[in-house]
Design a protein around this motif. Sequence first.
Motif, short mmCIF file in Angstrom:
data_model
loop_
_atom_site.label_atom_id
_atom_site.label_comp_id
_atom_site.label_asym_id
_atom_site.label_seq_id
_atom_site.Cartn_x
_atom_site.Cartn_y
_atom_site.Cartn_z
N LEU A 1 -37.16 -25.08 5.40
CA LEU A 1 -37.62 -25.90 4.29
C LEU A 1 -37.78 -25.07 3.01
O LEU A 1 -37.36 -25.48 1.92
N ASP A 2 -38.38 -23.90 3.14
CA ASP A 2 -38.50 -23.01 1.98
C ASP A 2 -37.12 -22.70 1.41
O ASP A 2 -36.91 -22.71 0.19
N LYS B 1 -42.78 -15.31 -3.24
CA LYS B 1 -44.02 -15.53 -2.50
C LYS B 1 -43.72 -16.09 -1.11
O LYS B 1 -44.42 -15.78 -0.14
N GLU B 2 -42.72 -16.95 -1.04
CA GLU B 2 -42.37 -17.55 0.25
C GLU B 2 -41.66 -16.54 1.14
O GLU B 2 -41.92 -16.45 2.35
N LEU C 1 -33.67 -25.14 -6.53
CA LEU C 1 -33.93 -24.45 -7.80
C LEU C 1 -32.68 -23.69 -8.27
O LEU C 1 -32.28 -23.79 -9.43
N GLY D 1 -35.68 -25.57 -0.38
CA GLY D 1 -36.39 -25.74 -1.66
C GLY D 1 -35.87 -24.75 -2.70
O GLY D 1 -35.64 -25.10 -3.86
N GLN D 2 -35.66 -23.52 -2.27
CA GLN D 2 -35.13 -22.50 -3.19
C GLN D 2 -33.71 -22.88 -3.63
O GLN D 2 -33.33 -22.67 -4.78
N ASN E 1 -40.23 -24.55 8.92
CA ASN E 1 -40.84 -24.23 7.62
C ASN E 1 -40.00 -23.23 6.84
O ASN E 1 -39.90 -23.32 5.61
N THR E 2 -39.44 -22.27 7.54
CA THR E 2 -38.57 -21.29 6.88
C THR E 2 -37.36 -22.01 6.28
O THR E 2 -36.99 -21.78 5.12
N GLU F 1 -38.33 -16.96 -13.26
CA GLU F 1 -39.30 -17.95 -12.77
C GLU F 1 -39.01 -18.36 -11.33
O GLU F 1 -39.91 -18.44 -10.50
N SER G 1 -43.54 -21.58 -13.64
CA SER G 1 -44.17 -20.31 -13.93
C SER G 1 -45.44 -20.52 -14.75
O SER G 1 -45.42 -21.32 -15.70
N PRO H 1 -46.19 -19.08 -10.92
CA PRO H 1 -46.14 -19.80 -9.67
C PRO H 1 -47.53 -20.12 -9.12
O PRO H 1 -48.46 -19.35 -9.30
N SER I 1 -41.66 -24.26 -2.94
CA SER I 1 -40.48 -24.82 -3.60
C SER I 1 -39.85 -25.95 -2.78
O SER I 1 -39.26 -26.85 -3.34
N GLY I 2 -39.99 -25.89 -1.45
CA GLY I 2 -39.38 -26.94 -0.64
C GLY I 2 -40.38 -27.97 -0.16
O GLY I 2 -40.08 -28.73 0.76
N ALA J 1 -39.83 -15.48 -8.98
CA ALA J 1 -41.27 -15.27 -8.76
C ALA J 1 -41.80 -16.29 -7.76
O ALA J 1 -42.64 -15.98 -6.91
N LYS J 2 -41.29 -17.51 -7.87
CA LYS J 2 -41.72 -18.57 -6.96
C LYS J 2 -41.23 -18.26 -5.53
O LYS J 2 -42.00 -18.31 -4.57
#
Lengths: 256, 152
Positions: A49-50, A135-136, A57, A53-54, A46-47, A128, B81, B83, B50-51, A131-132
């Motif tokens: 994957l985060d 949280k992760e 972005l 995902g980042q 999961n880590t 943006e 945003s 989030p 995000s993932g 901020a997303k």
Amino acid sequence: MATKDHSADLFEFLLRMGDNTLILGHRVSEWCGHAPVLEEDIALANTALDLIGQTQLWLGLAGEVEGQGRSADDLAFLRDAWDFRNVLLVELPNGDFGQTLMRQFLFDAWQELMLDALKGSSDARVAEIAAKAAKEVAYHVERSGDTVIGLGDGTEESHARMQAALDYLYPYVGEMFESDAVDAAMAQAGIAPDPASLRDAYDAKLAAVMGEATLSTPDDRFTHNGGRTGRMHTEHLGHILTSMQWLQRAYPGASW
Amino acid sequence: MQAPVEQIWNWLDQVPDPEIPVISLVDLGIIRGVEWRGDTLRVTVTPTYSGCPATSVINFEIEKALRAHGIEKLDLERQLSPPWTTDWLTETGRDKLEKYGIAPPQPAGGPERCPHCGGSQLERISQFGSTPCKAQWRCKDCLEPFDYFKCI
Ligand SMILES: [Zn+2]
């Protein structure tokens, strides 16, 4: 006064952010199916994957800023080692489970501070994403910190392994706080903080966690570097790319 | 004739979340806007994590559902945003989660009670679970493990 065009520096900065999460995400994903217990396997996956995902972005925005039509995938799969801008810390081998979690904590603690500062970026797109991701990362740092404490202040064996991991990895920490002309341009434009300005808060966090983990942080501030500037990488990066980029190299443009 | 926006919200409320099919995309709180722009329908969607690998499936499911209801011109907009937060889960969504065996998120950071027996003697097994949005807990009353929907 004419506004200075920061796009080249911003592109470089975004590559640094995205390459850190890409390479660490790939490294951590190597544990999938191999962790000591199922819960840890899932947590590591999961880590990873985060982080991936980042990466989408950060590198997605990098491609947009560059304006050459390159996508996040193009940047991830079609650049060679010398074009990567991640810090050396994240490309180091996983070692044992303890070393992986120590590296994770050393990175998470930096990333948490960096993202926190980026939330106030003058570039709304950067703010943006930060901020997303923040949280992760709050979950990542809580878990890696707890694990470092649990294993450091654990058995004689786990303590010795965690101390060895810290001794091996600490000489790579300083690179995350180095500044160059790109950082100066980002700081001046209010886009990102000067990394050096995050060091005191980082040291305080490290001291608190290592203290509880009964581990001693080395005194020597010597640091290996060259990754984030692209001057040099360790031999390990090429091996990561060989496996990560294999498919796109063997079958260019393949999609599914 | 253009379908009214409330009607479209109802249609979207019929689309199950691909990973936790007991709740809808509207229950999950990821649909941030539905509006007509001329003859084009714009649906704004925010990712949970995000993932999250479900993101592309979610977009596909939205498109499939709306096309089935005759929407021809569709524009799916990703919004980062503000989030996503678990505060956006609907009350119905929280109830459905608990009935399904997943403890809904709590501001305190842990489940309020066991979704199986209602017990309050709980312990955390792992901060992470089978999907990015869940953690693993165990009930010390009935000894069953269960998923907890993480609060973010
Ligand atoms: Zn129970």
